[in-house]
Structures are given as C-alpha cells and as structure tokens.
Design a protein around this motif. Structure first.
Motif, PDB file in Angstrom:
ATOM      1  N   CYS A  92       0.835  -1.198   0.000  1.00 32.34           N
ATOM      2  CA  CYS A  92       0.000   0.000   0.000  1.00 32.34           C
ATOM      3  C   CYS A  92       0.869   1.246   0.000  1.00 32.34           C
ATOM      4  CB  CYS A  92      -0.949  -0.005   1.192  1.00 32.34           C
ATOM      5  SG  CYS A  92      -0.138  -0.267   2.779  1.00 32.34           S
ATOM      6  N   SER A  93       0.270   2.373  -0.460  1.00 37.39           N
ATOM      7  CA  SER A  93       1.047   3.602  -0.613  1.00 37.39           C
ATOM      8  C   SER A  93       1.034   4.479   0.629  1.00 37.39           C
ATOM      9  CB  SER A  93       0.506   4.403  -1.806  1.00 37.39           C
ATOM     10  OG  SER A  93      -0.865   4.706  -1.623  1.00 37.39           O
ATOM     11  N   ASN A  94       0.042   4.320   1.510  1.00 39.03           N
ATOM     12  CA  ASN A  94      -0.046   5.146   2.717  1.00 39.03           C
ATOM     13  C   ASN A  94      -0.270   4.253   3.937  1.00 39.03           C
ATOM     14  OD1 ASN A  94      -1.408   6.831   0.325  1.00 39.03           O
ATOM     15  ND2 ASN A  94      -0.328   8.233   1.704  1.00 39.03           N
ATOM     16  N   PRO A  95       0.739   3.407   4.287  1.00 37.29           N
ATOM     17  CA  PRO A  95       0.526   2.479   5.411  1.00 37.29           C
ATOM     18  C   PRO A  95       0.548   3.213   6.752  1.00 37.29           C
ATOM     19  CG  PRO A  95       2.780   2.337   4.635  1.00 37.29           C
ATOM     20  CD  PRO A  95       2.069   3.259   3.690  1.00 37.29           C
ATOM     21  N   SER A  96      -0.085   2.583   7.743  1.00 37.57           N
ATOM     22  CA  SER A  96       0.003   3.071   9.121  1.00 37.57           C
ATOM     23  C   SER A  96       1.126   2.315   9.839  1.00 37.57           C
ATOM     24  CB  SER A  96      -1.336   2.864   9.837  1.00 37.57           C
ATOM     25  OG  SER A  96      -1.662   1.482   9.878  1.00 37.57           O
ATOM     26  N   GLY A 107      -5.450   0.771   7.831  1.00 41.08           N
ATOM     27  CA  GLY A 107      -5.368   2.163   8.230  1.00 41.08           C
ATOM     28  C   GLY A 107      -4.375   2.892   7.347  1.00 41.08           C
ATOM     29  N   CYS A 108      -4.388   4.226   7.408  1.00 38.52           N
ATOM     30  CA  CYS A 108      -3.545   5.032   6.532  1.00 38.52           C
ATOM     31  C   CYS A 108      -2.912   6.164   7.319  1.00 38.52           C
ATOM     32  CB  CYS A 108      -4.367   5.645   5.388  1.00 38.52           C
ATOM     33  SG  CYS A 108      -5.311   4.455   4.415  1.00 38.52           S
ATOM     34  N   SER A 109      -1.764   6.569   6.827  1.00 40.58           N
ATOM     35  CA  SER A 109      -1.142   7.791   7.330  1.00 40.58           C
ATOM     36  C   SER A 109      -1.097   8.791   6.190  1.00 40.58           C
ATOM     37  CB  SER A 109       0.272   7.504   7.847  1.00 40.58           C
ATOM     38  OG  SER A 109       1.125   7.116   6.788  1.00 40.58           O
TER      39      SER A 109
END
Length: 633
Positions: A92-96, A107-109
């Motif tokens: 994923c491009s925006n991992p948590s 979830g995303c950061s």
C-alpha cells in the motif's frame, strides 16, 4: 628482539640490554557466558556460548529477546547483541505504523503524521478543496469542483474551499417578495444588470444572478464597458478578406448579410402574399434581376387547334372552321417577330371536314415545318434527329407523342401529330399585337372575329376564309362553306354522338370542371363524332385528350383513360410505360450527364401524356435502357 617468553601469560622484550617481562593483560569475560575455559597452552579465559536471562545459547546462535519481541539477538563469543527485527515490505502507498514500528496496510497515514482508519473520509488540513478516503493503506483523493459564484468579486472564507459572494445582502421586505441588493430595493420579478457581466432577477426575496459566458474568439479586442472581448472585423471565406464591423453585402436577390462585431448575421427578405387580379398571375421565375419577391404580370395566353378543326383563341372564344387550305394561325402583326401557319386537309373522303396536318413557324429568320409524322424541316432541310438547339433562338425536342418548340421570344408551340392537336403559347408582351385565327389577345373574346381590315366578321366561316394564306399555291384552294356534320345524319347517330361525349360532363372529369369549363369541348366533341362516321372512337378520344391537356395546363391531372375508354398501349417490349402526366424533359443517352436544370430550361409544359421511359431509364435508339448502358460517344 621480538616479544618472547616461555610463559604464555608473560610478554617480554629486550630493552637496552635487559630482558623486561610483564604479565599478559586478558580481556574481560562477559558475564553472560555460561562456559569459560583457558584452553590448552592458553593464558586468558575464553567464552564458549552465552547465557541470556534463564536460557543458554551456543556461540553463533540467533534468538528472539524474551522481554521485547521486536528484538532479534545473537550470541557471539559469550556476548549477546540485540537489534530491531526487519520490517516486511507492504504493497500500500499510505501504510500506518503497526507493532515494532513496522508499516501495515490496515489504516492510513497522510503526510507522515495523521493516522486514519480504514474506510474513513477526511479533508487534508493543508487543502480544504481536496476530499480523501482511506482504503487498505491507500489514500484516494479528488479535488472539489466549485460552482461559479453569481457575483463580480467572490471571496473564499478561511478554512473553506469554494469562493462565495459576500457583497450581496438579502433582506426580507414585508411579504418577502422584494429584494434588497447593492443598497437598493428590487421588486419581485424585476430583472437588472448590476454589472456588464451579470444578469440578475429578484424572485420572492432572493437575488439570482447568472454570469455571462464569453465565447472564444479568433480576433479578440477588448472594449471598455463590455464584459466579453469582441471582434472588430469578420472574415469572408469566399472573398478571402476581412471586412469591418458594420459592413453589409448582398448574397442574393433575397438575402443580405452584415458583419456585427465578428459575427456574420444574414437575413432573408420576407415577401408579401400576392393576390393578383383577374387576368394576371404571380410571376416567380425567372426573377427580374435585382428583385427578390414575385409580382403580378399579365397571364400568358394559349391558343389551341384541335379536332376537325376547332380553334380556342387566346381570349377563350371557340371557333369552328373546316377549311382545307393554309391559314395564318397567329403572328406578331406589329413587328413581325414571329409567324405560325397551319395547313388543313380533308378527313377521309369528305371534303367538307378537315383537321390540322402541317405546321409552319417563322422566327429569327428561320423557317420550321413539322408534319403529321413528326418530320421536322429547318430552312428546307430535314432535321436528322432531335433535340435541336439553335442558340439562343430555337429549341426543338419530342417527348412521348408531343413535339415541343421553344423560342427566345417566349413563344412556345406543342404539336401532337397523332391527335392533330396544336397549342401555341405567347407571353404577355404580345398583348394587343397579334392577329390570325387565334385572335388579337386583348382579353376581349367579343372581338376575336376581327378580319384583316379590322372589321368584325359575321360568322366563323367568313373569319376563317379571311385568314387564308395568299400565295401562288393557294390560289386554287376554295373557300370553306358552312357545314354541320350532325345535320346530315340520322337521329340515332346524333344521339349516339351526344351519349359518347357526355363523358366530358361526367364525374370522371369533375375535378377539372371548376377550372376549365367543359361546355365548349362537349359541343366540339359532338361535332367531331358526327363527322367521323365509322371512326367515332378516334374523334372522341381526340377531343377528350384536348380537354385533359387544358386541365393539366390549369394544374389538374385527370387520369381518365381506361381499358374501355381511349386505351393507349405502349410497347412494353421496348421498355415504355404510359404516363398521363409525364415529364416533358425527356432523358436520353445524349443528355443523361447534363444537370436537370440545364434540360428544364427548355421545357415549359407542366406535363405531357404518352409513352415514357420509367424512372431511372433513358431513351436510346427507340427504346428504354439503363443510363449505365448508354454507349460511349
């Protein structure tokens, strides 16, 4: 000398002639070592394995820390070293950040600091016009499209995305129908322009404004006081030049155009309805140069010779005259611009009745003669084939059973040799200038029996004999005498003639009765059927076709023929079919490639009856063929 000693735990060296020895320094042994040994011949202790917590590990062993699962440890010569576990790669491009500070796709950061749950929507703090969502570690965003504000100077409030109108103040006035805007009260429904770019309206206390949309221009020119850029010129493709705004020009007699700030605006002249008085008609083509709208002109006149024979004059009078000589049918007696003569001959063996057998026409110094077999002589020489065009004076062609002659004067002649039917049409320019058996064309049928000396004849016989063509060959031709063929036959034959001719007054021709009176044609029909003896059907059909032709000229097509009444059989083996109202503009292999307008210039009759080639076929060598089969010329 180099360091040397017999004791492994000492280090000696020669220094200024003296041997100096000292005890070897051993490294500190780790307390985590679980097995310490000196080894054979050794001096210093070494570690073999490690002890970590309550567990022992061999030298080189790798193991997880007991109190921190995020650490990986290794035993090396009695010493335990621990480091953080490596993190697995994520897609994923925006991992948590998960356990052990490793990225996870639940979830995303965003921008490295803000964490969002899977499925959560949010607006980034640095961009209120962007709407984002978190989905399995990926942040998906799209920008918000703002509506165009209905004001000249919109403002974007802090923390918001779209600009808003802040100068409009709407107040409810009384019944909430009026509007207060720009320090002014506007009544309900009132439209106004607060500036050059907006149109506004007050609706039930609310101001609604629409901003004008400016079209793209190839020649923009800003002008003070306008909202959109304008053009000060127009480009004319046909003339390949620019013209200034306000310039106007004529496209045709009926259409004019002007340049209006870069746009070409054209208008067509609207013509008023015409109600032409009696004796006049609406003149449409050809249009007078420079004029657009039709106007009233005197109606062209037509004279018909038919039967044994009968003459209907230009002014509508019916004359019965059975002379067997050569007569002046009509001529321009003022300037001698044209002349038409007819030759009559006996019907069968009865010298007292006759029909038209030959037609002579003189125009533009050319002499034309046509006979009962459609042979055409021009200046004494037979014309080998038709059509014949002598520019710009004469055009001759044959369509079905009708020979057509058109002249530059507008004088037109049609000749049906099979039925001895001749029609001459003249334009209104010859009004009151004609003489002959067709009358003088002055709209007064009462004086149509005018003689050469301008007196009025007392009878049709006197009138006809007076217009006999004088000449050497005509000197022996006797004058006609009064004769009614119905007087010398039995009552039964007269009754049969009347019954046969009643078809003109029947419902078969009813649609034409209002435009062409059948009375004169019924009388002529009875006269001819009485004279024909045993060939009654031929004479009956001759008059019926004459009446039907006058109906067609008046715009009424009567399909009157049947298998029992004047049937006309066309040679189907040659491809011909019968048409009651066929085109007079015959299509042949010679003209199949010409535009229809070129052919129609010489065609003047509304339609003709007879054998025609079907649609899509052309005439060649006496038969109908496909135009694609025409031989190369």
């Amino acid at each position: 000398v180099p360091d040397s000693s017999s004791n492994a735990c000492e280090v000696c060296r020669c220094l200024n002639g003296n041997l100096v020895c000292r005890a070897r320094t051993c490294p500190v042994v780790s307390t985590t070592a679980f097995h310490i040994t000196t080894g054979r011949g050794g001096c210093c202790p070494t570690c073999d394995g490690c002890q970590f917590g309550s567990s022992t590990y061999d030298d080189g062993a790798i193991f997880a820390s007991h109190d921190n699962t995020c650490l990986t440890c290794v035993c090396s010569k009695g010493t335990v070293s621990c480091v953080n576990k490596p993190c697995a790669e994520v897609a994923c491009s925006n991992p948590s950040i998960g356990s052990c500070d490793c990225p996870v796709c639940s979830g995303c950061s965003y921008n490295g600091d803000t964490l969002y749950e899977d499925g959560q929507f949010f607006n980034p703090p640095d961009n209120p016009c962007r709407r984002c969502s978190c989905y399995e570690g990926n942040v998906l965003c799209r920008d918000t499209r703002c509506p165009v504000p209905d004001c000249a100077k919109p403002e974007t409030p802090s923390g918001e995305c779209c600009p808003k109108c802040t100068e409009a103040i709407h107040k409810c006035c009384g019944s909430c129908e009026n509007c207060f805007y720009l320090n002014q009260t506007w009544s309900n429904g009132h439209r106004f322009q607060p500036n050059a770019c907006q149109d506004c309206v007050c609706i039930n206390g609310n101001i609604q404004c629409v901003t004008k949309a400016c079209r793209p221009l190839s020649c923009p020119l800003n002008q003070q006081g306008t909202c959109c850029p304008i053009c000060d010129r127009c480009y004319l493709d046909v003339e390949n030049r620019n013209v200034a705004s306000g310039f106007s020009w004529r496209v045709s007699e009926c259409q004019s155009c002007r340049c209006d700030l870069g746009s070409i605006v054209c208008s067509t002249q609207q013509c008023p309805m015409l109600d032409c008085p009696h004796g006049m008609l609406t003149y449409k083509q050809p249009v007078t140069p420079g004029e657009c709208c039709p106007h009233c002109i005197p109606r062209p006149a037509s004279c018909v010779a038919f039967g044994d024979p009968h003459y209907q004059t230009f002014d509508g009078r019916m004359i019965h005259f059975q002379g067997t000589c050569r007569y002046l049918l009509t001529a321009d007696c003022s300037r001698a611009a044209f002349r038409v003569e007819v030759e009559n001959r006996n019907i069968g063996g009865d010298a007292r009745v006759s029909w038209t057998d030959r037609v002579h026409m003189t125009v533009a110094h050319h002499r034309i003669t046509v006979d009962g077999f459609y042979n055409v002589m021009l200046n004494g020489t037979q014309v080998p084939h038709l059509p014949l065009l002598i520019k710009p004076y004469i055009f001759i062609d044959k369509s079905a059973n009708t020979l057509l002659i058109n002249t530059h004067l507008g004088v037109r002649l049609s000749w049906n040799a099979l039925q001895h039917h001749l029609q001459v049409e003249v334009p209104s320019s010859f009004k009151k200038k004609l003489c002959g058996l067709c009358g003088n064309f002055n709209n007064l049928p009462q004086d149509d029996l005018r003689l050469r000396n301008s007196r009025i004849a007392r009878s049709d016989i006197q009138f006809g004999n007076n217009w006999k063509v004088l000449g050497r060959e005509m000197q022996s031709c006797p004058d006609a005498t009064p004769y009614n063929p119905c007087d010398g036959i039995s009552y039964r034959k007269r009754k049969r003639a009347n019954n046969a001719c009643k078809v003109i007054n029947s419902d078969l021709f009813a649609q034409c009765h209002q435009v062409v009176s059948p009375a004169m044609y019924f009388s002529a029909c009875v006269h001819d059927v009485c004279a024909c003896g045993g060939n009654e059907d031929y004479c009956l059909c001759d008059v019926l076709e004459t009446y039907a032709a006058q109906c067609r000229r008046a715009g009424v097509v009567v399909r009157w023929r049947s298998s029992t009444l004047c049937a006309l059989n066309c040679p189907s083996e040659l491809g011909y079919v019968f048409d009651e109202c066929g085109s007079p503009c015959k299509r042949t292999c010679a003209n199949t490639n010409l535009p229809p307008s070129v052919i129609e210039e010489q065609c003047y009759m509304p339609c003709v009856s007879g054998c025609q080639c079907p649609a899509g076929m052309v005439e060649y060598d006496g038969r109908c063929i496909n135009s694609m089969d025409c031989p190369d010329t």
